[in-house]
Design a protein around this motif. Structure first.
Motif, PDB file in Angstrom:
ATOM      1  N   ALA A 140       0.848  -1.205   0.000  1.00 30.93           N
ATOM      2  CA  ALA A 140       0.000   0.000   0.000  1.00 30.93           C
ATOM      3  C   ALA A 140       0.880   1.251   0.000  1.00 30.93           C
ATOM      4  O   ALA A 140       0.631   2.221  -0.721  1.00 30.93           O
ATOM      5  N   PHE A 141       1.943   1.204   0.798  1.00 31.72           N
ATOM      6  CA  PHE A 141       2.872   2.323   0.891  1.00 31.72           C
ATOM      7  C   PHE A 141       3.584   2.542  -0.444  1.00 31.72           C
ATOM      8  O   PHE A 141       3.641   3.670  -0.966  1.00 31.72           O
ATOM      9  N   LEU A 142       4.102   1.461  -1.003  1.00 25.68           N
ATOM     10  CA  LEU A 142       4.903   1.595  -2.230  1.00 25.68           C
ATOM     11  C   LEU A 142       4.062   2.045  -3.417  1.00 25.68           C
ATOM     12  O   LEU A 142       4.575   2.690  -4.329  1.00 25.68           O
ATOM     13  N   THR A 143       2.779   1.728  -3.392  1.00 19.05           N
ATOM     14  CA  THR A 143       1.915   2.098  -4.517  1.00 19.05           C
ATOM     15  C   THR A 143       1.077   3.332  -4.188  1.00 19.05           C
ATOM     16  O   THR A 143       0.087   3.618  -4.857  1.00 19.05           O
ATOM     17  N   SER A 144       1.509   4.056  -3.154  1.00 19.76           N
ATOM     18  CA  SER A 144       0.684   5.182  -2.684  1.00 19.76           C
ATOM     19  C   SER A 144       0.822   6.433  -3.557  1.00 19.76           C
ATOM     20  O   SER A 144      -0.011   7.321  -3.502  1.00 19.76           O
ATOM     21  N   LYS A 145       1.900   6.517  -4.345  1.00 24.53           N
ATOM     22  CA  LYS A 145       2.104   7.731  -5.124  1.00 24.53           C
ATOM     23  C   LYS A 145       1.003   7.847  -6.175  1.00 24.53           C
ATOM     24  O   LYS A 145       0.805   6.961  -7.000  1.00 24.53           O
ATOM     25  N   ALA A 146       0.281   8.973  -6.121  1.00 23.44           N
ATOM     26  CA  ALA A 146      -0.848   9.169  -7.022  1.00 23.44           C
ATOM     27  C   ALA A 146      -0.608  10.393  -7.887  1.00 23.44           C
ATOM     28  O   ALA A 146       0.436  11.037  -7.797  1.00 23.44           O
ATOM     29  N   ALA A 147      -1.580  10.742  -8.699  1.00 25.26           N
ATOM     30  CA  ALA A 147      -1.421  11.862  -9.621  1.00 25.26           C
ATOM     31  C   ALA A 147      -1.280  13.182  -8.875  1.00 25.26           C
ATOM     32  O   ALA A 147      -0.536  14.075  -9.288  1.00 25.26           O
ATOM     33  N   SER A 148      -1.958  13.305  -7.745  1.00 24.35           N
ATOM     34  CA  SER A 148      -1.849  14.541  -6.970  1.00 24.35           C
ATOM     35  C   SER A 148      -1.315  14.218  -5.579  1.00 24.35           C
ATOM     36  O   SER A 148      -1.451  13.091  -5.084  1.00 24.35           O
ATOM     37  N   ALA A 149      -0.716  15.235  -4.945  1.00 25.38           N
ATOM     38  CA  ALA A 149      -0.198  15.056  -3.593  1.00 25.38           C
ATOM     39  C   ALA A 149      -1.334  14.693  -2.651  1.00 25.38           C
ATOM     40  O   ALA A 149      -1.161  13.849  -1.757  1.00 25.38           O
TER      41      ALA A 149
END
Lengths: 489, 489
Positions: free
Chosen positions: B242-251
């Motif tokens: 979940a942490f590693l894939t947390s980067k999304a299009a917006s902050a």
């Protein structure tokens, strides 16, 4: 179970003889070195930066009889490199480079170098084990024109960093002339030669009669103690005295006197001819005796000089620790050394160069009021509302965009007094204050801390009324108003 | 009588892993560092220069169980100071200074430092034992605004030295978020925590499924070899993924994902709140995700980071040794470390900072064609008549007065070809030639060496006719004519 030992806290100290440099000390030195580099580059010198660590063998500080390199250097043993040491000057690494890259470097090779060197000596007041040197050398030219160039460049450099003409004098001599004098005296014994050289160095203090006594049987000094003499015949002292008193009103007369002092010595005549060439070249370029002059009393300690030697003295007076006036003294020196590269290659390579005492020259510029030792701190934007940090950041952003040093207070903003104390400690010229009320009205308070300090020192009430130390200005005028205050300060 | 041993000649070599820097290498680095210092100063940072030598105790590299400091540093023993060592970075000396001068320094203390550091590591291609670091740190501020400021300053710095916007990206993370993830997994064991962190670092390479396998029983890599896993239950891997894939299009979305990843962990929530503050401050100052973005995959190796961590990457492509395109990669990194000063004083002092990889950044600027790696050599005045040295010196004097690098050839002038070869080696743009005949006629010959090189490379005959590589000009026009040639070159 073994008792767990509590590790003691490390002491927060530099090793003995080392120190830290803060703020203006660093900036002023860097600015001076950059200016020196600019002049050196104009003369065609290229920078060289060697590393701090050299093999002891390359440094030439290895005594074959002992296991450890001799005193004076910081040295240690590495498994893959043997004994290595921190460089103690910038000349030894240059000799190594000149030998290592002899097929690739242009010849003559003009190079300058600036950086720290390390000496493993007993530290004392103002004497540190790491300090800066700044050297320029020409390797591969035997021409006296190379020596003359170094002297002219040194004069230009001193003026460029802020020592006005008339406040310095570069004195030039030649070791070969000295050797001619010794030859003329019939001295072959190395020990006696050394003793005579040391006596010559005392001429300034003891005068002609003193030198005669010290070369002969000996002399009682001012304290009444008897100083053993070199033990020469009275007649042997004549060339030395002739040499020491050879400096005349003009270079031409000095050369006549020097020729008398070296008599039939071939090496002495060679030295005088070189000095004449140097003097003629410098005179043709307009470097008169007000800047560079031939002075036979310059000896310079280092044994490796083989020809021309030079020394730059600052001639203005400063007040010493005891309040007495004295001349500032030497800030740079150098000369010709033809044997350093030979150690590596077996081939003699003529070289000449100069080393500027960076700390001495900085001290001189401070004594002349050319350097303040202080920098103007940044504008400090204080924090009245923790939530409006972005507003404060916007202010410093605008100031920086206008080229003005600025920062937001980043400590705990609770105690406002601490923020102003911080601004004082930072030598900040202006503090910016904006609480919620000011933000609503679209204004900021500017506190003129330079003026505030003057007021604290006792500006009159009238002056104070005219120039209040705190003003309210429109937020939109923040940068323009601060720029005005900085211009005034 | 003992046989006299002949001393072998010393080798002209640097110790293993050390190197020399010549000419443009030194100038370009100094120019870049000066530009970085200018930006740092604008942000209110003050220079600090500590010495190369520190006590081993202060550096913190002393293992209590062994006699000698551990590998990685150059250390030796001094009679009066005990074990001392060359500094291996600029952070350890800063911690020492912050403790030693804690009553005198402003707090927060913003300082920058530039200089060589030494590592006693196995040298390799491009890996040297002495290299430059360039750091900026704020000591004494716990505020995320201090972290944000470092990131903004880093962006400004990269642009100031010549990395255009769009060619770099600063990625920010927070160690507390990572710790929150570990807490959420129920991991208390230090060894397991370390293993998980190392696995996270591999996410770029092995992807989500790979990370799940490595956290569990293990994984076969591309070569078929089996890599032992950390041995966690499958469900324990969920927070990591979940942490590693947390980067999304917006902050904002990223923060929602992160909150899910750290679950109930208080330390995780604290880390996310800090990251949110940093992101908000930077956004308010206009540092958008095109320059600085939150990226949970940034880990950074050093164990001492306690909060925010950041890394600057150059995103343009270069061609590697094998001709394949690849991203240039990291040139700077840093983060928050709150425990370094505590070693000395017992009191925790919050600190945050960044270190720029000087050589990496220089390499990047060269790759972008911003630095040529070459300097323009000086104008070389050749020597046709040894007796007219003063005339030649006058020429270089006039050129220098006009700000033009110039030098007289100081080698043996007998072979004129050698003089021109010398001028080529010096990368001289123009050689000046004046024999007795030209002197009588009041002219000089100017040989355009830049054009000459172009001709040699095959300029057409017509072009050559229009721009002859050698022209005769009046002696009085020497400076003006050379200035024109330099403008053209």
């Amino acid at each position: 179970m073994a008792k767990e030992k509590k590790q003691p806290r490390p002491r927060a100290e530099t090793p003995k003889g080392f120190r830290d440099y803060f703020g203006a000390e660093v900036e002023e030195r860097n600015a001076m070195l950059a200016e020196i580099a600019r002049v050196y580059a104009l003369y065609g010198f290229d920078p060289l930066e060697t590393s701090g660590v050299e093999t002891v063998e390359a440094l030439g500080k290895f005594l074959p009889d002992v296991d450890r390199p001799n005193e004076g250097v910081f040295a240690w043993q590495e498994e893959d490199s043997g004994w290595v040491a921190l460089r103690y000057d910038l000349t030894a690494p240059l000799a190594r480079v000149a030998a290592q890259y002899r097929n690739d470097l242009p010849s003559p090779y003009r190079r300058y170098a600036m950086g720290p060197v390390w000496r493993n000596e007993k530290p004392g007041p103002g004497r540190f084990r790491q300090f800066y040197q700044c050297d320029a050398d020409t390797v591969g030219s035997a021409s006296p024109a190379a020596d003359a160039e170094i002297c002219a460049m040194l004069a230009d450099t001193l003026e460029a960093v802020g020592i006005p003409r008339g406040d310095y004098l570069i004195r030039v001599n030649n070791r070969k002339v000295l050797n001619g004098v010794l030859e003329c005296m019939g001295l072959a014994d190395e020990g006696q030669r050394g003793a005579v050289l040391r006596t010559i160095d005392k001429f300034d203090k003891v005068g002609e009669q003193g030198v005669r006594e010290l070369l002969g049987k000996g002399r009682k000094d001012d304290s009444g103690a008897f100083i053993e003499g070199v033990g020469l015949e009275a007649v042997q002292a004549d060339p030395v005295v002739a040499f020491l008193t050879s400096k005349a009103a003009s270079a031409e007369e000095t050369f006549v006197n020097l020729r008398a002092a070296v008599g039939e010595s071939a090496i002495g005549a060679e030295g005088i001819a070189e000095l004449e060439q140097i003097a003629a070249l410098l005179a043709a370029q307009g470097y008169g005796p007000d800047r560079i002059e031939v002075d036979p009393s310059v000896v310079r300690g280092l044994g490796y000089y083989t020809g021309a030697v030079f020394e730059a003295e600052l001639t203005f007076e400063i007040t010493d620790e005891k309040g007495r006036p004295r001349q500032f003294g030497s800030v740079a020196g150098g000369g010709r050394y033809d044997d350093l590269v030979k150690r590596f290659t077996g081939q003699a390579v003529p070289a000449t160069g100069v080393s500027i005492g960076v700390d001495r020259l900085l001290a001189a510029l401070r004594a002349k009021g050319r350097l303040s030792g202080e920098t103007r701190g940044p504008v400090v934007v204080t924090v009245m509302d923790r939530e409006r940090m972005a507003d404060y950041q916007a202010m410093v952003g605008e100031l920086r965009a206008a080229g003005i040093r600025a920062e937001v207070y980043l400590g705990n903003p609770k105690n406002f007094g601490n923020q102003l104390k911080y601004a004082d400690k930072r030598q900040s010229p202006v503090a910016v204050i904006q609480g919620g009320d000011e933000a609503e009205r679209g204004v900021v308070q500017l506190k003129d801390l330079v003026l505030g300090a003057k007021l604290a020192e006792g500006l009159s009430r009238e002056e104070w009324a005219e120039q209040p130390a705190q003003v309210e200005v429109a937020r939109a005028d923040l940068v323009a108003e601060i720029a005005k205050m900085l211009d005034r300060a």
